[in-house]
Motif scaffolding. Sequence first.
Motif, short mmCIF file in Angstrom:
data_model
loop_
_atom_site.label_atom_id
_atom_site.label_comp_id
_atom_site.label_asym_id
_atom_site.label_seq_id
_atom_site.Cartn_x
_atom_site.Cartn_y
_atom_site.Cartn_z
N ALA A 25 0.84 -1.21 0.00
CA ALA A 25 0.00 0.00 0.00
C ALA A 25 0.87 1.26 0.00
O ALA A 25 0.60 2.20 -0.76
CB ALA A 25 -0.94 0.00 1.21
N LEU A 26 1.90 1.28 0.83
CA LEU A 26 2.80 2.44 0.86
C LEU A 26 3.55 2.59 -0.45
O LEU A 26 3.70 3.70 -0.97
CB LEU A 26 3.78 2.32 2.03
N ILE A 28 2.72 1.50 -3.53
CA ILE A 28 1.83 1.94 -4.60
C ILE A 28 1.44 3.40 -4.41
O ILE A 28 1.43 4.17 -5.37
CB ILE A 28 0.59 1.03 -4.69
N SER A 29 1.15 3.77 -3.17
CA SER A 29 0.81 5.18 -2.89
C SER A 29 1.95 6.11 -3.30
O SER A 29 1.72 7.16 -3.89
CB SER A 29 0.50 5.37 -1.41
N TYR A 30 3.17 5.69 -2.98
CA TYR A 30 4.32 6.52 -3.34
C TYR A 30 4.49 6.58 -4.86
O TYR A 30 4.67 7.66 -5.43
CB TYR A 30 5.60 6.01 -2.69
N TRP A 31 4.46 5.41 -5.54
CA TRP A 31 4.69 5.40 -6.99
C TRP A 31 3.62 6.16 -7.75
O TRP A 31 3.88 6.67 -8.84
CB TRP A 31 4.81 3.97 -7.52
N LEU A 32 2.42 6.29 -7.18
CA LEU A 32 1.35 7.06 -7.82
C LEU A 32 1.42 8.55 -7.49
O LEU A 32 0.77 9.36 -8.15
CB LEU A 32 -0.02 6.50 -7.44
N HIS A 33 2.20 8.90 -6.48
CA HIS A 33 2.30 10.30 -6.06
C HIS A 33 3.28 11.05 -6.98
O HIS A 33 4.31 10.50 -7.39
CB HIS A 33 2.80 10.37 -4.61
N SER A 36 7.15 10.93 -6.62
CA SER A 36 7.93 9.77 -7.04
C SER A 36 8.62 10.00 -8.39
O SER A 36 9.52 9.25 -8.75
CB SER A 36 7.06 8.53 -7.12
N THR A 89 8.49 -3.50 -5.66
CA THR A 89 7.70 -3.25 -4.45
C THR A 89 7.11 -4.55 -3.91
O THR A 89 7.14 -4.81 -2.70
CB THR A 89 6.58 -2.23 -4.74
#
Length: 169
Positions: A25-26, A28-33, A36, A89
């Motif tokens: 979850a962390l 994916i959240s980072y890669w979508l932000h 990143s 990830t």
Amino acid sequence: MQATFPHADRFSPLRSALTFAATIALGISYWLHPASRAVQEPLERFLALTTGTFLGWFDSSVSVTHTTIGVGAFVANVVPACTGLFTMTLYAAAVLATPCPLRHKARGVLGGVLAILALNWVRIVSLLLIGAHWLEAFEFAHLVVWQSVALVFAVFAWLFWLQRLPHGR
């Protein structure tokens, strides 16, 4: 009965599952932000440049502009999904969820991420060659074959690392 799982005395299936899920979850959240992009853009350029340079040794028609690689009439762009970061990830989540000392996890994550990066580079090289010389197979190779290979590779990399952990208490 002796436990065969490394560090079984500290094994909690719930804690491992939560660590795995939280890491994914962390990640994916980072890669979508948008932040990143500071990691993704240099990696995209690195993959495009090294791939183009390698292919250029064998084919003078290869060109690279930023993250776009051309091989003859075939042109492809290295985008975030091409970097292997999602597979990395997943692999890192599996390693971090494994009950063992942090130093083993750090070595496992580093080794696995480098192996996945190398596989991903081979993936990009092969896809460019397929696109340039067998365009009809490109989409299948890109979306089915290599996606599957990457995920299976990550699982086997984790199992390989897991097997090399010191066993016992």
